[in-house]
Design a protein around this motif. Structure first.
Motif, short mmCIF file in Angstrom:
data_model
loop_
_atom_site.label_atom_id
_atom_site.label_comp_id
_atom_site.label_asym_id
_atom_site.label_seq_id
_atom_site.Cartn_x
_atom_site.Cartn_y
_atom_site.Cartn_z
N PRO A 39 30.14 51.64 -24.29
CA PRO A 39 30.49 51.42 -25.61
C PRO A 39 30.12 49.78 -25.95
O PRO A 39 30.08 48.99 -25.12
N VAL A 40 30.18 49.36 -27.20
CA VAL A 40 29.98 47.97 -27.71
C VAL A 40 31.43 47.41 -27.07
O VAL A 40 31.11 46.17 -26.61
N ALA A 41 32.39 48.02 -27.15
CA ALA A 41 33.68 47.27 -26.62
C ALA A 41 33.43 46.86 -25.13
O ALA A 41 33.96 45.86 -24.75
N ALA A 42 32.64 47.64 -24.46
CA ALA A 42 32.65 47.39 -22.93
C ALA A 42 31.86 46.14 -22.96
O ALA A 42 32.08 45.26 -21.86
N TYR A 43 30.91 45.78 -23.74
CA TYR A 43 29.88 44.72 -23.62
C TYR A 43 30.49 43.40 -24.09
O TYR A 43 30.68 42.42 -23.25
N LEU A 44 31.68 43.72 -25.01
CA LEU A 44 32.26 42.61 -25.53
C LEU A 44 33.39 42.05 -24.42
O LEU A 44 33.61 40.88 -24.09
N LEU A 45 34.16 43.32 -23.63
CA LEU A 45 34.98 42.94 -22.78
C LEU A 45 34.55 42.27 -21.61
O LEU A 45 35.00 41.16 -20.98
N ALA A 46 33.26 42.62 -21.22
CA ALA A 46 32.38 42.24 -20.06
C ALA A 46 32.18 40.77 -20.17
O ALA A 46 31.91 39.79 -19.23
N ALA A 47 31.67 40.61 -21.43
CA ALA A 47 31.05 39.01 -21.80
C ALA A 47 32.24 38.22 -21.85
O ALA A 47 32.19 37.04 -21.20
N VAL A 48 33.45 38.52 -22.45
CA VAL A 48 34.43 37.50 -22.58
C VAL A 48 34.96 37.12 -21.16
O VAL A 48 35.45 36.24 -20.79
N SER A 49 35.48 38.22 -20.36
CA SER A 49 36.11 38.13 -19.07
C SER A 49 35.06 37.65 -18.07
O SER A 49 35.49 36.62 -17.52
N SER A 50 33.60 38.02 -18.12
CA SER A 50 32.88 36.97 -17.31
C SER A 50 32.66 35.51 -17.63
O SER A 50 32.71 34.69 -16.85
N GLY A 51 32.56 35.42 -19.13
CA GLY A 51 32.59 34.04 -19.58
C GLY A 51 33.55 33.05 -19.26
O GLY A 51 33.29 31.89 -19.31
N LEU A 52 34.80 33.58 -18.76
CA LEU A 52 35.96 32.86 -18.28
C LEU A 52 35.63 32.28 -17.00
O LEU A 52 36.76 31.41 -16.54
N LEU A 53 34.75 32.92 -16.46
CA LEU A 53 34.64 32.64 -14.76
C LEU A 53 34.60 31.11 -14.40
O LEU A 53 35.05 30.29 -13.61
N PRO A 54 33.65 30.47 -15.23
CA PRO A 54 33.40 28.92 -14.94
C PRO A 54 34.75 28.07 -14.91
O PRO A 54 34.74 27.08 -14.27
N ALA A 55 35.73 28.31 -15.64
CA ALA A 55 37.03 27.60 -15.80
C ALA A 55 37.89 28.01 -14.39
O ALA A 55 38.85 27.06 -14.21
N ARG A 56 37.22 28.65 -13.72
CA ARG A 56 38.24 28.89 -12.42
C ARG A 56 38.33 27.65 -11.42
O ARG A 56 39.28 27.70 -10.56
N HIS A 57 37.44 26.81 -11.62
CA HIS A 57 37.30 25.83 -10.64
C HIS A 57 38.28 24.51 -11.11
O HIS A 57 38.80 23.97 -10.26
N ARG A 58 38.52 24.31 -12.56
CA ARG A 58 39.25 23.39 -12.67
C ARG A 58 40.65 23.77 -13.07
O ARG A 58 41.47 22.97 -12.87
N ALA A 59 40.82 25.13 -13.51
CA ALA A 59 42.06 25.61 -13.90
C ALA A 59 42.12 27.10 -13.33
O ALA A 59 42.00 28.27 -14.04
N PRO A 60 42.37 27.12 -12.02
CA PRO A 60 42.16 28.69 -11.41
C PRO A 60 43.29 29.59 -11.95
O PRO A 60 43.26 30.67 -12.12
N VAL A 61 44.75 28.98 -12.03
CA VAL A 61 45.82 29.59 -12.47
C VAL A 61 45.40 30.42 -13.93
O VAL A 61 45.86 31.26 -14.06
N ALA A 62 45.01 29.64 -14.94
CA ALA A 62 44.62 29.78 -16.12
C ALA A 62 43.68 30.86 -16.17
O ALA A 62 43.79 31.87 -16.96
N ALA A 63 42.79 30.48 -15.31
CA ALA A 63 41.43 31.67 -15.14
C ALA A 63 42.08 33.12 -14.68
O ALA A 63 41.71 34.13 -15.37
N VAL A 64 43.13 32.75 -14.05
CA VAL A 64 43.60 34.45 -13.25
C VAL A 64 44.31 34.85 -14.49
O VAL A 64 44.47 36.31 -14.79
N ILE A 65 45.28 34.25 -15.32
CA ILE A 65 45.99 34.77 -16.40
C ILE A 65 45.02 35.26 -17.48
O ILE A 65 45.47 36.59 -18.08
N ALA A 66 43.87 34.59 -17.67
CA ALA A 66 42.91 35.16 -18.73
C ALA A 66 42.24 36.29 -18.42
O ALA A 66 42.14 37.23 -19.07
N THR A 67 41.63 36.43 -17.12
CA THR A 67 40.82 37.58 -16.84
C THR A 67 41.88 38.74 -16.56
O THR A 67 41.41 39.89 -16.87
#
Length: 403
Positions: A39-67
């Motif tokens: 469904p559309v919700a799956a696209y949105l959730l996949a896009a948001v959670s995957s888009g947070l990954l580049p932040a894991r290098h500078r803020a790994p703890v925040a990336a874990v909490i957000a994902t």
């Protein structure tokens, strides 16, 4: 050719794309292993959670909490909670384990795993105990990823330590090679000075005598010239032998004459006699055998001291005295100086320095200076290791028998 920054962006883009595809595949899964279009919700959730990954290098703890927060939304929006849906959380957990200390990793991941397990039972209909294994796999996914991250961290640390050790070993080898080269250069420089300077000084003295006698006593001048020819020939032979030290070890053509010692001192004194320097020699005490290094040092000290007398002292005589003791031999070379020394027209050489270095290398000392009554004195004290050790062993055996 791609630059490192371009390669980094390509790698990040690949990670984000793979995480998005995995999440989208998880959004297509349904209960009883059925698959439907996400469904559309799956696209949105996949896009948001995957888009947070580049932040894991500078803020790994925040990336874990957000994902993890995105993973907790899977059940509330009507999707099935599976390990595929928490793929971004697993990637963030891996990065956190690589970069952070263990206590930080545990403090972030244990609550995240607990929340991923606690939320789905509240929103999934017909939840049964059969779903527990699926949720346990969901909770274990970021934890397993963290284990792999810790393993990568330890491997990188190990490689860094090995590289540092290899670098230090290479530096140590280079330093040892430089030290050996410097020592070899110093040794060859001393040999060249002691061998060649001595012969050149004698040749200069013999040439001076020949020039002085050429007009008045030509026969004696001819004798001096003959001796000059022999001196220069001997100088060339010794120079060739010394330069032979620079040959490779496998070169068997290098000259291998034995090193001189005190047994060659009479021949040495005769060369000074022919050059016009009267040298007397005296020995106090019975002579003892010397180790090769000490024997060579004793010879070089006498040679250099008499060479200095010939070059600098305004006198025609010198005295060599050897005083033999139980554990050392003292070599003294003196001259009366003729009242004063000749003025130095050139910078001072390295004769006295070379004598001190040779003596120090075998555990001895050299003292040189002007005499109160006039002239100059060189005194060398060289050890007799063999005699000293023998005496100590004998004393020890005697003491043992006495006790």
């Amino acid at each position: 050719m791609l630059r490192s920054r371009d390669i980094s962006w390509w790698r990040e883009g690949t990670v984000v794309a793979v995480a998005f595809a995995v999440c989208l595949l998880g959004g297509a899964l349904r209960v009883a292993d059925t698959v439907t279009p996400p469904p559309v919700a799956a696209y949105l959730l996949a896009a948001v959670s995957s888009g947070l990954l580049p932040a894991r290098h500078r803020a790994p703890v925040a990336a874990v909490i957000a994902t993890t927060g995105c993973g907790m939304l899977v059940a509330p929006i009507g999707l099935l909670s599976t390990p595929l849906m928490v793929a971004p959380t697993a990637i963030s957990a891996y990065s956190l384990a690589v970069r952070a200390e263990r206590r930080v990793v545990l403090a972030a991941l244990l609550p995240a795993a607990a929340l991923l397990v606690a939320v789905p039972p509240l929103f999934e209909t017909d939840f049964s105990w059969a779903d527990i294994s699926r949720l346990a796999t969901v909770a274990a996914t970021p934890l397993v990823a963290a284990v792999f991250g810790r393993s990568t961290r330890h491997r990188r640390a190990y490689l860094t330590i090995m590289e540092e050790r290899a670098r230090r070993a290479e530096e140590s080898r280079d330093e040892e090679a430089r030290r050996r080269v410097a020592g070899e250069r110093l040794r060859i420089a001393r040999e060249l000075h002691d061998l060649v300077a001595h012969q050149i000084t004698l040749a200069n003295a013999q040439a001076t005598v020949a020039a002085h006698l050429f007009a008045t006593r030509p026969e004696q001048a001819r004798t001096s010239l003959d001796e000059l020819v022999g001196t220069t020939r001997h100088a060339l032979d010794e120079l060739r032998a010394t330069v032979g030290l620079l040959r490779q070890p496998e070169d068997t053509s290098a000259l291998t004459e034995p090193a001189p010692g005190l047994s060659q001192v009479p021949e040495l004194l005769s060369t000074f006699h022919r050059a016009g320097l009267a040298v007397s020699m005296h020995e106090d005490g019975p002579a003892k055998p010397l180790p090769p290094a000490v024997d060579l040092t004793a010879y070089r000290v006498i040679q250099e001291a008499l060479t200095n007398v010939t070059k600098h002292a305004a006198t025609g005589s010198a005295e060599v005295r050897l005083a033999w003791n139980r554990d050392h031999v003292t070599i003294t070379v003196t001259d009366d100086g003729g009242g004063a020394r000749k003025a130095q027209e050139r910078p001072p050489g390295y004769g006295l320095i070379g004598m001190r270095e040779r003596a120090a290398a075998v555990g001895g000392t050299v003292v040189a200076g002007a005499r109160p009554e006039g002239g100059f004195r060189v005194s060398a004290r060289l050890p007799l290791p063999a005699a000293s050790k023998t005496a100590r062993r004998t004393d020890g055996a005697t003491d043992g028998e006495g006790r």
